[in-house]
Design a protein around this motif. Structure first.
Motif, PDB file in Angstrom:
ATOM      1  N   GLY A   1       3.571  10.997 -14.750  1.00 32.25           N
ATOM      2  CA  GLY A   1       4.972  10.995 -15.155  1.00 32.25           C
ATOM      3  C   GLY A   1       5.641   9.663 -14.914  1.00 32.25           C
ATOM      4  O   GLY A   1       4.990   8.657 -14.600  1.00 32.25           O
ATOM      5  N   PRO A   2       6.959   9.633 -15.062  1.00 29.16           N
ATOM      6  CA  PRO A   2       7.688   8.380 -14.785  1.00 29.16           C
ATOM      7  C   PRO A   2       7.668   8.061 -13.292  1.00 29.16           C
ATOM      8  O   PRO A   2       7.325   8.897 -12.451  1.00 29.16           O
ATOM      9  N   GLY A   3       8.057   6.846 -12.967  1.00 29.94           N
ATOM     10  CA  GLY A   3       8.144   6.462 -11.565  1.00 29.94           C
ATOM     11  C   GLY A   3       9.271   7.220 -10.871  1.00 29.94           C
ATOM     12  O   GLY A   3      10.195   7.754 -11.502  1.00 29.94           O
ATOM     13  N   GLU A   4       9.192   7.289  -9.566  1.00 29.66           N
ATOM     14  CA  GLU A   4      10.210   8.018  -8.800  1.00 29.66           C
ATOM     15  C   GLU A   4      10.552   7.261  -7.524  1.00 29.66           C
ATOM     16  O   GLU A   4       9.711   6.536  -6.966  1.00 29.66           O
ATOM     17  N   VAL A   5      11.799   7.443  -7.096  1.00 26.45           N
ATOM     18  CA  VAL A   5      12.280   6.857  -5.843  1.00 26.45           C
ATOM     19  C   VAL A   5      11.953   7.830  -4.718  1.00 26.45           C
ATOM     20  O   VAL A   5      12.279   9.015  -4.796  1.00 26.45           O
ATOM     21  N   VAL A   6      11.322   7.328  -3.667  1.00 20.11           N
ATOM     22  CA  VAL A   6      10.878   8.159  -2.549  1.00 20.11           C
ATOM     23  C   VAL A   6      11.487   7.617  -1.261  1.00 20.11           C
ATOM     24  O   VAL A   6      11.403   6.402  -0.984  1.00 20.11           O
ATOM     25  N   SER A   7      12.097   8.497  -0.468  1.00 19.29           N
ATOM     26  CA  SER A   7      12.642   8.126   0.844  1.00 19.29           C
ATOM     27  C   SER A   7      11.937   8.947   1.913  1.00 19.29           C
ATOM     28  O   SER A   7      11.651  10.132   1.716  1.00 19.29           O
TER      29      SER A   7
ATOM     30  N   GLY B   1      13.200  12.681   0.476  1.00 13.27           N
ATOM     31  CA  GLY B   1      13.687  12.897  -0.890  1.00 13.27           C
ATOM     32  C   GLY B   1      12.837  12.141  -1.887  1.00 13.27           C
ATOM     33  O   GLY B   1      12.282  11.083  -1.579  1.00 13.27           O
ATOM     34  N   ARG B   2      12.735  12.693  -3.078  1.00 14.09           N
ATOM     35  CA  ARG B   2      12.016  12.034  -4.171  1.00 14.09           C
ATOM     36  C   ARG B   2      12.715  12.414  -5.473  1.00 14.09           C
ATOM     37  O   ARG B   2      13.144  13.548  -5.662  1.00 14.09           O
TER      38      ARG B   2
ATOM     39  N   ALA C   1      19.735   3.523   3.961  1.00 14.55           N
ATOM     40  CA  ALA C   1      20.816   4.032   4.802  1.00 14.55           C
ATOM     41  C   ALA C   1      20.245   4.919   5.908  1.00 14.55           C
ATOM     42  O   ALA C   1      19.217   5.575   5.741  1.00 14.55           O
ATOM     43  N   ALA C   2      20.951   4.949   7.041  1.00 14.32           N
ATOM     44  CA  ALA C   2      20.614   5.820   8.176  1.00 14.32           C
ATOM     45  C   ALA C   2      19.206   5.573   8.700  1.00 14.32           C
ATOM     46  O   ALA C   2      18.569   6.486   9.240  1.00 14.32           O
ATOM     47  N   GLY C   3      18.679   4.352   8.557  1.00 13.49           N
ATOM     48  CA  GLY C   3      17.383   4.009   9.117  1.00 13.49           C
ATOM     49  C   GLY C   3      16.186   4.526   8.359  1.00 13.49           C
ATOM     50  O   GLY C   3      15.046   4.337   8.808  1.00 13.49           O
ATOM     51  N   LYS C   4      16.377   5.175   7.226  1.00 12.49           N
ATOM     52  CA  LYS C   4      15.230   5.666   6.462  1.00 12.49           C
ATOM     53  C   LYS C   4      14.647   4.535   5.621  1.00 12.49           C
ATOM     54  O   LYS C   4      15.301   3.523   5.356  1.00 12.49           O
ATOM     55  N   LEU C   5      13.408   4.725   5.191  1.00 12.33           N
ATOM     56  CA  LEU C   5      12.720   3.752   4.356  1.00 12.33           C
ATOM     57  C   LEU C   5      12.626   4.307   2.938  1.00 12.33           C
ATOM     58  O   LEU C   5      12.417   5.511   2.738  1.00 12.33           O
ATOM     59  N   THR C   6      12.767   3.408   1.941  1.00 12.70           N
ATOM     60  CA  THR C   6      12.797   3.809   0.537  1.00 12.70           C
ATOM     61  C   THR C   6      11.861   2.915  -0.260  1.00 12.70           C
ATOM     62  O   THR C   6      11.866   1.689  -0.088  1.00 12.70           O
ATOM     63  N   GLY C   7      11.081   3.538  -1.149  1.00 11.39           N
ATOM     64  CA  GLY C   7      10.186   2.793  -2.023  1.00 11.39           C
ATOM     65  C   GLY C   7      10.113   3.445  -3.388  1.00 11.39           C
ATOM     66  O   GLY C   7      10.805   4.446  -3.657  1.00 11.39           O
TER      67      GLY C   7
END
Length: 318
Positions: free
Chosen positions: A131-137, A147-148, A118-124
């Motif tokens: 630790g566990p995996g995390e969502v990073v924008s 954000g992570r 959303a809003a042109g940001k990239l997310t991976g």
């Protein structure tokens, strides 16, 4: 999984361009990467590849490129710790040129794939650390992490080479290899494993292609021109109708309106006397005025005349 086509060369950093309706990727396409720059290619839903040409930067190579995504007409690729922005607008004067390069913050620089959010940001999805995996924008213009968030039940210490996101914001990520299997996860606030398959050493993902376009319909060949027949002669105009005499309308009847009947007004009753007055007797007193005397002589004279008239009438009868 369905195989669409088999290529004889590797394509990396796949992204989906809604403007072009194709997958966008980088490949050396048989060219030695240490001699020639990377080529930008388009792939349709049937696996047909169109080569747009080399990136207009002699120093750019694909040996360290691991992730890609398209925002508008800009193709973003991760080149080691840097993010390169390649213009893929055919009408732009900077077509196929690298228009911007930024250094990525941690842990965006460790992402093996990202997708346009959303809003042109990239997310991976990052699996760096213990630790566990995390969502990073992160912001593709500045390279800063926005954000992570650690996700429960999402395995860490492994790479996620394919990441896509749907219209509801749900992320789908494929782990290259966890416990000997490549695993697909649906990620919201928690991670749910959807499927698992053979472990793959190299994997990439992009947005979903649209449904196949309908086949092109060629317009019919033009027919030879046939001369139009001459116009038929116009029929003679009908004679004008005879004038119709105008009869004046009869005079409107005179309506005599009778005068309105006036109801007789009631005669008001004479008000009765409130109190009867006593009867008045004539006075017996003899008048002694001069007028009284004259009245007496007049009465005597009238009596005498009447007596004379009666005597004369008796004589006449005798």
């Amino acid at each position: 999984m369905t195989e669409i086509a088999r290529l004889d060369y590797a394509v990396n950093a796949l992204g989906y361009s809604a403007a072009l309706g194709r997958l966008v990727g980088l490949t050396s396409k048989g060219h030695a990467w240490w001699k020639n720059p990377s080529h930008v290619v388009l792939i349709d839903q049937k696996g047909v590849v169109s080569d747009l040409g080399p990136v207009d930067a002699q120093w750019f190579r694909t040996d360290d490129v691991t992730a890609g995504a398209v925002v508008g007409t800009t193709f973003y690729v991760r080149d080691n710790a840097s993010l390169r922005a390649i213009d893929i607008d055919p009408a732009s004067p900077t077509y196929l040129k690298i228009v911007r390069s930024v250094v990525l913050d941690w842990p965006a620089l460790a992402l093996d794939d990202f997708t346009a959010g959303a809003a042109g940001k990239l997310t991976g999805v990052s699996a760096a650390g213990w630790g566990p995996g995390e969502v990073v924008s992160f912001d593709p213009v500045s390279g800063r992490v926005l954000g992570r968030k650690e996700i429960k039940d999402l395995p860490g210490r492994s790479t996620y080479g394919a990441v896509v996101i749907d219209s509801a914001g749900t992320i789908f990520a494929t782990n290259n290899g966890y416990r000997g299997r490549s695993r697909v996860y649906r990620i919201t606030d928690v991670a749910v494993e959807l499927s698992a398959g053979p472990e793959m050493g190299m994997i990439d993902g992009a947005g979903c292609l649209p449904n196949p376009m309908p086949p092109r319909v060629e317009p019919p060949a033009p027919r030879p021109e046939v001369p139009a027949p001459p116009p038929a002669p116009k029929p003679p105009a009908p004679p004008a109708p005879a004038p119709v005499p105008v009869v004046p309308p009869p005079p409107a009847p005179v309506v005599t309106t009778a005068p309105p009947t006036v109801a007789p007004q009631p005669i008001p009753a004479r008000a009765a006397r409130q109190k009867p007055e006593p009867r008045r007797d004539l006075s017996l007193k003899v008048e002694s005025t001069p007028l009284t005397k004259s009245r007496k002589w007049v009465m005597v004279t009238i009596i005498l005349v009447m007596l004379g008239a009666g005597a004369a009438a008796a004589r006449a009868r005798g």
